[in-house]
Design a protein around this motif. Structure first.
Motif: not given
Length: 446
Positions: A204-219
């Motif tokens: 389930k999409p929840d952009f409020s849970k997207m942290t900077s750490e998570g963004l860097l991990y995705a990259l």
């Protein structure tokens, strides 16, 4: 006269390449990071990053490998016109030697737990505390060293038989089985009461849970997940004929890697939700949490055994390329020398991996910068060598590799849409990907 290694079929190359990419991280870390960082929103970021970062880098390795047609440590010097560039290949060779030395430790743990699961299945033993069992296993020096040796021996046996008769045959057997076992596990998980709450938690999409750490991990995961930056895909592509479509092959590898990561989440989270067990990642997931989950369902030991087989296949399809690259480097891809050097490099890998295997036992008090020897080796490869290798790969292909030759290998550049695709690929390699890699690299130390 030397006998050069070569793939027997296009599907064998694709399955082996996908198997190289589908490792433990895709199965025991990616699903957890997805769920913890907004589910579908994290997946969306990862998919975009994979298309803009991972896929272009994968095509770079494919193109360089087939264009050169030599071992990884000779590829960059041959295509760049200066032996100095061969240093990029040596970085990959060094990284993969270290990576296999501690990756084989985990492979050994999986073999031990397969024995435990078989013992439980045939009621030869009973386990009540999986946390205690895991601690006892990883701290037993003879047990972990013996299992690590067996795991490396399996890799040596596969690689020594060659690309077509060894790696390709093993991939054609293990990769379809991996998908079949995943489908069985997903089917079982989704039929448990309360399973769909786990699916919602995972996707389930929840952009409020997207942290900077998570963004860097995705990259970072967009190129880590495809085994890029250590010349693995480059080496596999060097065994290809000129008829194989590299773009189509790259799309297939990317799709299979993403599919396995999603399937892992669909197999794990519904079961955790059904039995209200908190989610986790890493070794604790496989060796502590999942046994508790399967204990609570009918025929659970059998399903846990299947899950361990799945992890074993994912591990071996990744580890064989780690050994293969350095065997290819030493033999210059001559099959006649393959068996001897597979054994020698396998033995050297085992010896170098002994401190990693003992990091949770007799060497548990030895630390460097607060890390065990195992964790130091992991940090060196994952946080330093792989990003640096990917950066060098991107810059070399974008600035130093002959663009006419690149167009010939990719079979793009003639039609208008193909010309745009090629220009976009070069632009990403020159400007976008290096910046992203540097951001991921620097932020790890901040």
């Amino acid at each position: 006269m030397s006998e050069k290694s070569q793939w027997g079929s296009k599907i064998g190359f694709i399955l082996a390449s996908a198997g190289s990419a589908i490792g433990l991280g895709a199965v025991w870390k990616f699903p957890y990071m997805t769920a913890a960082n907004g589910g579908g929103s994290f997946l969306l970021v990862f998919l975009i990053a994979t298309l803009l970062i991972g896929f272009p880098l994968l095509l770079a390795e494919f193109t360089l490998g087939r264009a050169a047609g030599v071992s990884a440590i000779k590829t960059f010097g041959k295509l760049g016109g200066r032996r100095l560039y061969d240093g990029i290949g040596w970085i990959g060779a060094f990284a993969l030697f270290i990576l296999l030395s501690f990756y084989s430790v985990i492979g050994g743990w999986i073999l031990i737990y397969l024995g435990v699961a078989l013992g439980e299945l045939f009621q030869l033993l009973s386990v009540s505390d999986y946390t205690q069992l895991f601690g006892e296993i990883i701290s037993n020096p003879w047990l972990v060293l013996g299992a690590q040796a067996i795991f490396i021996l399996l890799n040596v046996l596969i690689v020594s038989k060659g690309v077509e008769q060894g790696i390709e045959k093993a991939s054609k057997f293990m990769m379809p089985l991996l998908f079949i076992i995943f489908l069985v596990m997903i089917g079982r998980s989704l039929t448990l009461p309360g399973a769909w709450e786990g699916v919602a938690y995972f996707l389930k999409p929840d952009f409020s849970k997207m942290t900077s750490e998570g963004l860097l991990y995705a990259l970072g995961q967009s190129f880590f997940a495809l085994s890029l930056g250590v010349t693995a895909m480059l080496t596999y592509a060097s065994y290809l004929d000129k008829d194989t479509d590299l773009v189509q092959s790259g799309i297939s590898v990317v799709f299979m890697n993403i599919a396995v990561s999603i399937m892992a989440g669909l197999a794990i989270f519904p079961a955790m939700s059904a039995f209200q067990i908190p989610s986790t990642s890493g070794p604790g997931l496989l060796f502590v949490v999942l046994p508790q989950v399967f204990d609570k369902m009918p025929f659970g030991t059998l399903f846990y055994l299947l899950f361990l087989l799945l992890f074993l296949f994912a591990t071996i399809t990744s580890s064989v390329v780690m050994l293969e690259i350095n065997v290819g480097n030493v033999t210059n891809q001559d099959n006649k020398k393959r068996a001897k050097w597979s054994q020698i490099i396998g033995l050297l890998t085992f010896v170098f991996g002994i401190p990693s295997a003992l990091s949770y036992g007799v060497l548990s008090k030895w630390t460097l910068f607060g890390k065990s020897f195992f964790d130091c080796m992991d940090f060196l490869v994952s946080n330093l060598l792989m990003p640096f290798g990917a950066l060098c790969l991107s810059l070399f292909t974008g600035y130093l590799f002959d663009q006419v030759l690149a167009q010939e290998e990719l079979k793009v550049g003639e039609e208008k849409t193909k010309s745009f695709f090629f220009k976009l690929w070069i632009f990403l390699l020159r400007f976008v990907i290096p910046i992203v890699i540097l951001i991921v690299f620097i932020t790890q130390f901040i």
